[in-house]
Design an enzyme around this catalytic site. Structure first.
Site, PDB file in Angstrom:
ATOM      1  N   SER A  11      73.906   3.840  50.811  1.00 30.28           N
ATOM      2  CA  SER A  11      73.975   4.655  52.027  1.00 30.28           C
ATOM      3  C   SER A  11      74.521   3.797  53.160  1.00 30.28           C
ATOM      4  CB  SER A  11      72.591   5.170  52.411  1.00 30.28           C
ATOM      5  OG  SER A  11      72.635   5.602  53.759  1.00 30.28           O
ATOM      6  N   HIS A  36      77.231   7.060  49.802  1.00 33.78           N
ATOM      7  CA  HIS A  36      76.342   8.086  50.371  1.00 33.78           C
ATOM      8  C   HIS A  36      76.525   8.108  51.882  1.00 33.78           C
ATOM      9  CE1 HIS A  36      72.783  10.719  50.218  1.00 33.78           C
ATOM     10  NE2 HIS A  36      72.348  10.080  51.299  1.00 33.78           N
ATOM     11  N   ASP A  38      75.409   9.767  55.321  1.00 30.42           N
ATOM     12  CA  ASP A  38      74.300  10.492  55.961  1.00 30.42           C
ATOM     13  C   ASP A  38      74.718  11.063  57.304  1.00 30.42           C
ATOM     14  OD1 ASP A  38      71.962  10.220  54.225  1.00 30.42           O
ATOM     15  OD2 ASP A  38      72.196   8.064  54.566  1.00 30.42           O
ATOM     16  N   MET A  40      73.724  13.101  60.504  1.00 33.56           N
ATOM     17  CA  MET A  40      72.537  13.509  61.277  1.00 33.56           C
ATOM     18  C   MET A  40      72.969  14.031  62.644  1.00 33.56           C
ATOM     19  SD  MET A  40      69.992  10.361  60.483  1.00 33.56           S
ATOM     20  CE  MET A  40      69.797   9.717  58.817  1.00 33.56           C
ATOM     21  N   HIS A  69      75.541  13.822  52.677  1.00 38.01           N
ATOM     22  CA  HIS A  69      74.191  14.360  52.835  1.00 38.01           C
ATOM     23  C   HIS A  69      74.084  14.917  54.248  1.00 38.01           C
ATOM     24  CE1 HIS A  69      69.600  13.259  53.053  1.00 38.01           C
ATOM     25  NE2 HIS A  69      69.823  14.549  53.185  1.00 38.01           N
ATOM     26  N   MET A  71      72.325  16.426  57.210  1.00 39.04           N
ATOM     27  CA  MET A  71      71.034  16.672  57.873  1.00 39.04           C
ATOM     28  C   MET A  71      71.373  17.302  59.216  1.00 39.04           C
ATOM     29  SD  MET A  71      69.331  13.080  56.715  1.00 39.04           S
ATOM     30  CE  MET A  71      70.937  12.393  56.326  1.00 39.04           C
ATOM     31  N   MET A 140      64.091  13.933  48.369  1.00 40.15           N
ATOM     32  CA  MET A 140      63.865  12.933  49.422  1.00 40.15           C
ATOM     33  C   MET A 140      62.543  12.227  49.156  1.00 40.15           C
ATOM     34  SD  MET A 140      66.451  13.037  51.453  1.00 40.15           S
ATOM     35  CE  MET A 140      65.844  11.858  52.660  1.00 40.15           C
ATOM     36  N   PHE A 146      65.979   8.429  59.164  1.00 36.78           N
ATOM     37  CA  PHE A 146      66.088   6.984  59.398  1.00 36.78           C
ATOM     38  C   PHE A 146      66.168   6.236  58.074  1.00 36.78           C
ATOM     39  CE2 PHE A 146      63.766   8.967  62.830  1.00 36.78           C
ATOM     40  CZ  PHE A 146      64.500   8.550  63.933  1.00 36.78           C
ATOM     41  N   GLY A 147      66.887   5.137  58.095  1.00 43.70           N
ATOM     42  CA  GLY A 147      66.875   4.212  56.968  1.00 43.70           C
ATOM     43  C   GLY A 147      65.665   3.294  57.079  1.00 43.70           C
ATOM     44  N   GLY A 148      65.417   2.551  56.029  1.00 41.81           N
ATOM     45  CA  GLY A 148      64.402   1.498  56.078  1.00 41.81           C
ATOM     46  C   GLY A 148      62.962   1.968  56.040  1.00 41.81           C
ATOM     47  N   ASP A 178      66.445   9.679  47.301  1.00 44.11           N
ATOM     48  CA  ASP A 178      66.941   9.078  48.550  1.00 44.11           C
ATOM     49  C   ASP A 178      65.769   8.678  49.438  1.00 44.11           C
ATOM     50  OD1 ASP A 178      68.334   8.430  50.857  1.00 44.11           O
ATOM     51  OD2 ASP A 178      69.177  10.429  51.187  1.00 44.11           O
ATOM     52  N   GLY A 179      65.668   7.373  49.686  1.00 44.45           N
ATOM     53  CA  GLY A 179      64.667   6.876  50.623  1.00 44.45           C
ATOM     54  C   GLY A 179      63.746   5.829  50.022  1.00 44.45           C
ATOM     55  N   GLY A 180      63.853   4.617  50.528  1.00 37.34           N
ATOM     56  CA  GLY A 180      62.936   3.561  50.104  1.00 37.34           C
ATOM     57  C   GLY A 180      63.161   3.060  48.691  1.00 37.34           C
ATOM     58  N   GLY A 200      69.966   2.293  50.953  1.00 33.55           N
ATOM     59  CA  GLY A 200      70.592   1.860  52.197  1.00 33.55           C
ATOM     60  C   GLY A 200      70.186   0.449  52.553  1.00 33.55           C
ATOM     61  N   SER A 201      68.975   0.320  53.089  1.00 35.52           N
ATOM     62  CA  SER A 201      68.550  -0.998  53.564  1.00 35.52           C
ATOM     63  C   SER A 201      68.435  -2.016  52.435  1.00 35.52           C
ATOM     64  CB  SER A 201      67.231  -0.881  54.340  1.00 35.52           C
ATOM     65  OG  SER A 201      66.293  -0.166  53.579  1.00 35.52           O
TER      66      SER A 201
HETATM   67  C1  DX5 Z   1      67.403   9.079  55.360  1.00 37.31           C
HETATM   68  C2  DX5 Z   1      68.731   9.020  54.656  1.00 37.31           C
HETATM   69  C3  DX5 Z   1      68.841   7.981  53.625  1.00 37.31           C
HETATM   70  C4  DX5 Z   1      68.690   6.567  54.123  1.00 37.31           C
HETATM   71  C5  DX5 Z   1      68.068   5.766  53.037  1.00 37.31           C
HETATM   72  O1  DX5 Z   1      67.376  10.217  56.159  1.00 37.31           O
HETATM   73  O2  DX5 Z   1      69.003  10.256  54.026  1.00 37.31           O
HETATM   74  O3  DX5 Z   1      70.031   8.113  52.879  1.00 37.31           O
HETATM   75  O4  DX5 Z   1      69.886   5.974  54.493  1.00 37.31           O
HETATM   76  O5  DX5 Z   1      67.855   4.490  53.531  1.00 37.31           O
HETATM   77  P1  DX5 Z   1      66.861   3.483  52.804  1.00 37.31           P
HETATM   78  O6  DX5 Z   1      67.425   3.218  51.448  1.00 37.31           O
HETATM   79  O7  DX5 Z   1      66.885   2.302  53.689  1.00 37.31           O
HETATM   80  O8  DX5 Z   1      65.512   4.156  52.739  1.00 37.31           O
HETATM   81 ZN    ZN Z   2      70.719  10.398  52.634  1.00 40.36          ZN
END
Ligand code: DX5
Ligand code: ZN
Length: 224
Positions: A11, A36, A38, A40, A69, A71, A140, A146-148, A178-180, A200-201
Site C-alpha cells: 500500500s 494497492h 488507498d 480517502m 481501494h 474509501m 479489512m 490510516f496506515g500503521g 488489508d490492515g496490520g 503498507g507500513s
Molecule cells: C487503511 C488502508 C490500508 C493501509 C494498510 O485504511 O486501507 O491499505 O494502508 O496499512 P498497514 O499495512 O500499515 O496497516
Molecule cells: Zn487499503
C-alpha cells in the site's frame, strides 16, 4: 491439491509521497505483485489521500495490477475516472454506495475488476446476493483511514467464513486482507484463507523492501 498462489500488494499510503514514483518503482523491483492505492476523502473516512491524477502519474511506472481501494462516499462518480487512468481492480465499501449491485456493474462496464470491502463491523450478509458478481472480496483487518494500525484478530474468523463462501461459488474470486499485515502474522492469515495481502507500513517502514517481501513469501511458502 495444488498450492494456492499468493499476491503481495504494497500500500503506497505508507510510501514517501515526496518520492512517490521512485517508491512505486522500488516495490515493483522488490517483487510486489500489485500496487494497492488507498483513496480517502475526509468524509467516508477521516483522512485525505490521492485521486485519479496520482493514479495516472504512477500508471506508466509499472505493468503490475493497480488495486484501487476506494474509501469515498459517494463512489459511483469517480469510478470511470479511475478506469480511464488505468486502474485494474476497483473496490468499494457497501456503506458508501446507495446501490451496491449497480456500483459493481459500473466497475465492470468501465472495464475493471470489482471488489467489495468489508469493514471489521460489516456483516457478511452484504455478500449474499452479489458474491457471484465479484472478482475480489477485501476483508479489512483495521478500521479504514490510516496506515500503521494493529491487526484486529477477529478478521481471521471472518476470512475463514468468506473463504468457504467463495469456495462454494466455485469461482476464482480473490480474498484480500488489508490492515496490520506483516511478515510475522502473514502465514496465519493465509491459513485462514486469504490469498492477497495488502501491507503498507510493514514494507515501506522498512529499509529493505526486497527483504520484507521475500520474508513474506518465505512465510507463505509454509502454507499449503
Ligand atoms: C487503511 C488502508 C490500508 C493501509 C494498510 O485504511 O486501507 O491499505 O494502508 O496499512 P498497514 O499495512 O500499515 O496497516
Ligand atoms: Zn487499503
Amino acid at each position: 491439491m495444488a498450492k494456492r498462489s499468493f499476491r503481495i500488494a504494497p500500500s503506497i499510503l505508507s510510501a514517501n509521497f515526496a518520492r512517490l514514483g521512485e517508491e512505486v518503482a522500488a516495490v515493483v523491483a522488490a517483487g510486489a505483485d500489485m500496487i494497492h492505492f488507498d483513496v480517502m476523502d475526509n468524509h467516508y473516512v477521516p483522512n485525505l489521500t490521492f485521486g485519479p491524477m496520482v493514479c495516472e502519474a504512477i500508471r506508466p511506472l509499472t505493468q503490475s495490477t493497480i488495486d484501487v481501494h476506494l474509501m469515498v462516499k459517494p463512489v459511483d462518480r469517480i469510478i470511470p475516472d479511475f478506469a480511464r487512468v488505468g486502474a485494474n481492480i476497483i473496490s468499494f465499501h457497501p456503506e458508501a454506495s446507495e446501490h451496491v449491485d449497480r456500483t459493481i456493474g459500473l466497475i465492470h462496464e468501465s472495464g475493471c475488476k470489482a471488489g467489495l470491502v468489508l469493514n471489521p463491523a460489516t456483516p457478511l450478509s452484504w455478500l449474499d446476493h452479489v458474491l457471484h458478481k465479484l472478482d475480489l472480496v477485501l476483508v479489512m483487518s483495521v478500521n479504514p483511514g490510516f496506515g500503521g494500525q494493529q491487526f484486529i484478530p477477529h478478521a481471521v474468523e471472518k476470512l475463514r467464513e468468506v473463504r468457504s463462501r467463495i469456495d462454494r461459488t466455485g469461482r476464482a474470486i480473490l480474498l484480500e486482507v488489508d490492515g496490520g499485515v506483516n511478515a510475522e502474522n502473514i502465514a496465519s492469515i493465509a491459513r485462514a484463507g486469504a490469498d492477497t495481502f495488502v501491507a503498507g507500513s510493514a514494507i515501506f517502514g522498512s529499509k529493505d523492501y526486497r527483504a520484507v517481501i521475500s520474508k513474506m513469501r518465505d512465510e507463505l511458502g509454509s502454507v499449503g
